[in-house]
Design a protein around this motif. Sequence first.
Motif, PDB file in Angstrom:
ATOM      1  N   THR A   1       0.831  -1.207   0.000  1.00 18.00           N
ATOM      2  CA  THR A   1       0.000   0.000   0.000  1.00 18.00           C
ATOM      3  C   THR A   1       0.869   1.262   0.000  1.00 18.00           C
ATOM      4  O   THR A   1       0.471   2.287  -0.552  1.00 18.00           O
ATOM      5  N   ASP A   2       2.086   1.166   0.552  1.00 18.91           N
ATOM      6  CA  ASP A   2       2.949   2.358   0.650  1.00 18.91           C
ATOM      7  C   ASP A   2       3.549   2.761  -0.688  1.00 18.91           C
ATOM      8  O   ASP A   2       4.201   3.805  -0.763  1.00 18.91           O
ATOM      9  N   LEU A   3       3.314   1.949  -1.734  1.00 22.58           N
ATOM     10  CA  LEU A   3       3.775   2.333  -3.080  1.00 22.58           C
ATOM     11  C   LEU A   3       2.595   2.527  -4.037  1.00 22.58           C
ATOM     12  O   LEU A   3       2.785   2.758  -5.234  1.00 22.58           O
ATOM     13  N   GLN A   4       1.390   2.492  -3.509  1.00 21.78           N
ATOM     14  CA  GLN A   4       0.191   2.623  -4.357  1.00 21.78           C
ATOM     15  C   GLN A   4       0.118   3.997  -5.023  1.00 21.78           C
ATOM     16  O   GLN A   4      -0.082   4.101  -6.242  1.00 21.78           O
ATOM     17  N   ALA A   5       0.353   5.029  -4.230  1.00 20.17           N
ATOM     18  CA  ALA A   5       0.243   6.397  -4.794  1.00 20.17           C
ATOM     19  C   ALA A   5       1.316   6.635  -5.849  1.00 20.17           C
ATOM     20  O   ALA A   5       1.044   7.180  -6.930  1.00 20.17           O
ATOM     21  N   GLN A   6       2.524   6.178  -5.559  1.00 14.72           N
ATOM     22  CA  GLN A   6       3.638   6.400  -6.500  1.00 14.72           C
ATOM     23  C   GLN A   6       3.389   5.629  -7.800  1.00 14.72           C
ATOM     24  O   GLN A   6       3.662   6.110  -8.894  1.00 14.72           O
ATOM     25  N   PHE A   7       2.823   4.417  -7.680  1.00 11.36           N
ATOM     26  CA  PHE A   7       2.552   3.609  -8.880  1.00 11.36           C
ATOM     27  C   PHE A   7       1.431   4.240  -9.700  1.00 11.36           C
ATOM     28  O   PHE A   7       1.433   4.187 -10.937  1.00 11.36           O
ATOM     29  N   MET A   8       0.504   4.891  -8.996  1.00 11.77           N
ATOM     30  CA  MET A   8      -0.598   5.572  -9.717  1.00 11.77           C
ATOM     31  C   MET A   8      -0.029   6.686 -10.596  1.00 11.77           C
ATOM     32  O   MET A   8      -0.423   6.823 -11.759  1.00 11.77           O
ATOM     33  N   ALA A   9       0.947   7.403 -10.064  1.00 10.32           N
ATOM     34  CA  ALA A   9       1.567   8.466 -10.882  1.00 10.32           C
ATOM     35  C   ALA A   9       2.149   7.856 -12.148  1.00 10.32           C
ATOM     36  O   ALA A   9       1.964   8.369 -13.257  1.00 10.32           O
ATOM     37  N   LEU A  10       2.807   6.710 -12.001  1.00 13.11           N
ATOM     38  CA  LEU A  10       3.400   6.049 -13.173  1.00 13.11           C
ATOM     39  C   LEU A  10       2.332   5.671 -14.194  1.00 13.11           C
ATOM     40  O   LEU A  10       2.494   5.867 -15.398  1.00 13.11           O
ATOM     41  N   MET A  11       1.204   5.157 -13.709  1.00 16.89           N
ATOM     42  CA  MET A  11       0.161   4.668 -14.622  1.00 16.89           C
ATOM     43  C   MET A  11      -0.462   5.799 -15.444  1.00 16.89           C
ATOM     44  O   MET A  11      -1.020   5.538 -16.513  1.00 16.89           O
ATOM     45  N   THR A  12      -0.356   7.040 -14.993  1.00 13.94           N
ATOM     46  CA  THR A  12      -0.892   8.154 -15.800  1.00 13.94           C
ATOM     47  C   THR A  12      -0.071   8.318 -17.089  1.00 13.94           C
ATOM     48  O   THR A  12      -0.511   8.969 -18.028  1.00 13.94           O
ATOM     49  N   GLN A  13       1.124   7.729 -17.109  1.00 14.47           N
ATOM     50  CA  GLN A  13       2.028   7.881 -18.266  1.00 14.47           C
ATOM     51  C   GLN A  13       2.068   6.631 -19.144  1.00 14.47           C
ATOM     52  O   GLN A  13       2.861   6.572 -20.081  1.00 14.47           O
ATOM     53  N   ALA A  14       1.226   5.636 -18.818  1.00  8.26           N
ATOM     54  CA  ALA A  14       1.184   4.433 -19.674  1.00  8.26           C
ATOM     55  C   ALA A  14       0.680   4.827 -21.067  1.00  8.26           C
ATOM     56  O   ALA A  14       0.184   5.934 -21.270  1.00  8.26           O
ATOM     57  N   LYS A  15       0.793   3.857 -22.006  1.00  4.63           N
ATOM     58  CA  LYS A  15       0.508   4.266 -23.399  1.00  4.63           C
ATOM     59  C   LYS A  15      -0.925   4.809 -23.553  1.00  4.63           C
ATOM     60  O   LYS A  15      -1.850   4.354 -22.886  1.00  4.63           O
ATOM     61  N   PRO A  16      -1.072   5.814 -24.411  1.00  3.84           N
ATOM     62  CA  PRO A  16      -2.384   6.448 -24.617  1.00  3.84           C
ATOM     63  C   PRO A  16      -3.430   5.403 -25.022  1.00  3.84           C
ATOM     64  O   PRO A  16      -3.114   4.434 -25.724  1.00  3.84           O
ATOM     65  N   GLY A  17      -4.658   5.613 -24.487  1.00  8.08           N
ATOM     66  CA  GLY A  17      -5.734   4.679 -24.843  1.00  8.08           C
ATOM     67  C   GLY A  17      -5.839   3.526 -23.876  1.00  8.08           C
ATOM     68  O   GLY A  17      -6.842   2.834 -23.817  1.00  8.08           O
ATOM     69  N   SER A  18      -4.750   3.304 -23.075  1.00  7.30           N
ATOM     70  CA  SER A  18      -4.833   2.198 -22.093  1.00  7.30           C
ATOM     71  C   SER A  18      -5.287   2.775 -20.753  1.00  7.30           C
ATOM     72  O   SER A  18      -5.263   3.996 -20.550  1.00  7.30           O
ATOM     73  N   SER A  19      -5.738   1.909 -19.862  1.00  3.45           N
ATOM     74  CA  SER A  19      -6.099   2.380 -18.512  1.00  3.45           C
ATOM     75  C   SER A  19      -5.857   1.253 -17.515  1.00  3.45           C
ATOM     76  O   SER A  19      -5.877   0.071 -17.872  1.00  3.45           O
ATOM     77  N   SER A  20      -5.621   1.653 -16.260  1.00  2.00           N
ATOM     78  CA  SER A  20      -5.347   0.660 -15.216  1.00  2.00           C
ATOM     79  C   SER A  20      -6.298   0.878 -14.045  1.00  2.00           C
ATOM     80  O   SER A  20      -6.800   1.983 -13.829  1.00  2.00           O
ATOM     81  N   THR A  21      -6.536  -0.201 -13.306  1.00  2.00           N
ATOM     82  CA  THR A  21      -7.338  -0.070 -12.070  1.00  2.00           C
ATOM     83  C   THR A  21      -6.391  -0.277 -10.894  1.00  2.00           C
ATOM     84  O   THR A  21      -5.511  -1.152 -10.925  1.00  2.00           O
ATOM     85  N   ILE A  22      -6.566   0.579  -9.906  1.00  2.00           N
ATOM     86  CA  ILE A  22      -5.743   0.496  -8.693  1.00  2.00           C
ATOM     87  C   ILE A  22      -6.679   0.377  -7.502  1.00  2.00           C
ATOM     88  O   ILE A  22      -7.461   1.295  -7.225  1.00  2.00           O
ATOM     89  N   ARG A  23      -6.661  -0.803  -6.841  1.00  2.00           N
ATOM     90  CA  ARG A  23      -7.587  -1.028  -5.735  1.00  2.00           C
ATOM     91  C   ARG A  23      -6.801  -1.028  -4.422  1.00  2.00           C
ATOM     92  O   ARG A  23      -5.794  -1.719  -4.295  1.00  2.00           O
ATOM     93  N   GLU A  24      -7.261  -0.195  -3.482  1.00  2.00           N
ATOM     94  CA  GLU A  24      -6.605  -0.057  -2.170  1.00  2.00           C
ATOM     95  C   GLU A  24      -7.413  -0.846  -1.155  1.00  2.00           C
ATOM     96  O   GLU A  24      -8.589  -0.584  -0.939  1.00  2.00           O
TER      97      GLU A  24
END
Length: 420
Positions: free
Chosen positions: A305-328
Motif C-alpha cells: 500500500t505504501d507504493l500505491q500512490a507512487q505507482f498511480m503516478a506512473l500509470m498516468t504515463q502508460a501508453k495512450p488509450g490504455s487504462s489501469s485499475t488500482i484497488r486499495e
Amino acid sequence: MDKISIIGGKKLRGTVKVSGSKNAVLPLLFSSLLVEGEHIFHNVPFLKDVETTCLLLKYFGCEIKREENSLKIKKQKKLQSIKAPYQLVRQMRAGILSLGPLLAKHGSAEVSLPGGCAIGTRAVDLHLKGLRQMGAHIELIRGLIVARVKGRLKGTRILLDYPTVGGTENLMMAACLAEGPTFIENAAREPEIVDLAEYLNKMGADIQGAGTDLICITPKRILYPTEHTVIPDRIEAGTLLLAGAITRGNICISSCVPRHLDAVLLKLEEAGFFIKVDENSIELSAPSDFSSVNIVTSPYPGFPTDLQAQFMALMTQAKPGSSSTIRETIFENRFMHIQELVRLGADIHLDTHTALVKGGSLLQGAPVTATDLRASACLILAALVARGETLVHRIYHLDRGYEHLEKKLSSLGANIKRLK
Ligand code: EPZ
C-alpha cells in the motif's frame, strides 16, 4: 513552510543508494525499552519520525546519542515516565509501539490513543485485544490507553483478526518477557517484522517463524542490549525505482534487498520495463512505451500500500488509450493524491476503493499540496514528467519518511530543489 520545486522533463540516470528503513527502525528503537543498557543501531536514516521516536524515548528517561547514521540508546533500569504523551504520539502513530515493551518490562504503560491520520482511522484494537489475552488490564481513559498487568504477562495463543504490522510487532515484543510461550497466528509477514525478530533474538529472545503467518515466541528471563544494522528501506527503493520508470530513465538502486520488492518488480515487468537484479541492487531501464497494469494492494508479500500512490503516478504515463485499475484494500482513505494528480492533468476516476487511471496524460506543472507521506512522493514523481514547474507544498509530510529524497533525485539528474 518548506516546499519543493521541480521542473519536469529530465530522464533519470545513474546509481543511488537506499537509506535504512523507516518502518524497520521505529519498532527496533522501541524494543530498547525491553532491557536496560546500551543498544546501538546502524544505518539509521535521518527522518522526522526517528526524531519523534527519540523524543519519546528521552521522555521515558532513555539517553540518546546520534553519531552520523548510528544511534545509541541507553535505557536505565528505572524509567522517568511510563507515559507516551498525546503531543508526541499524535505526530507519529508508531508511538503505540511503546505499549507492548513498557507493559512487559515495567508492568504498566499509559500511551495516548493514536489519532487517525489522513489515510484512515488507524485503529489499534487488535494490539489491545492481544495484550488483554496476555493478561493485561487495559482501559481507555480520556484518550489515554491505561494498561496494567499484575506480575508478568502470560504467554498465550493469539489469532489476529487481521495481519496488522504494528500489532504483530507490539505483541512480539511483549511476548519476549511473558511467562510461557506465545503463538501469534495470522501474523504480518513484512520484512520489518523479520528485522525486529532478528534483533530480539540477538538480545537473547527465542523467536521462530518471523516472516511467516505463525510466529512462536519462547520468552527468556534475561535479555541483553546489543547492536544491529537496520535493513534498507524497501519503500524508498520502490519510490526511486518508480522515479526512474516514470521519466523513462535508466537507473540502478544500490544497497537494497530486491526480493523485498518482488510484487512491484513483477508489475513493472508486466508493464514492459526491463529489470535486472543483483544481490543488493536493482537496475531498471525503460521501453519507449509501457502498458497499463492493474494493482490491488495487500499485506506482504502482496503489492505494498505504501507504493500505491507512487505507482498511480506512473500509470498516468502508460501508453495512450490504455487504462489501469488500482484497488486499495489496506486503508480506507488512501486516495487523496488523486485530486492533486488531476490538478496536474491526470485523468483518474475513483469508484469507492478502486481508481481508474487513464494512460497517456500530458501533465502540466502546477502548485499542488501533499496530504500525507506517500502522496508527497507521488506528486514529486508526477512533477518529474510534468511540463514546466511544479511546486509541492506541505513537504513536511515527505520529511517524515524519506531521507534527503530531493538530493537523491537530483543526483540522478532531476531538476529539483527545496525552497525555504
Ligand atoms: C505499518 O502501519 C506501516 N507503518 C505503514 O506505513 C504501512 O502502510 C502499514 O504497516 C501496512 O503495511 C509503520 O510500520 C510505522 P497495520 P500499521 O496495523 O502498523 C487496520 C508509511 O507510509 N488495523 O498493518 O499502522 C488499520 O486500521 C506507513 O510508511 C485495525 O483495524 O499498519 C489499517 O486499516 C503508512 N486494528 C490496517 O489494519 C488494529 O489493531 C493496516 O494496519 C491494527 C490495524
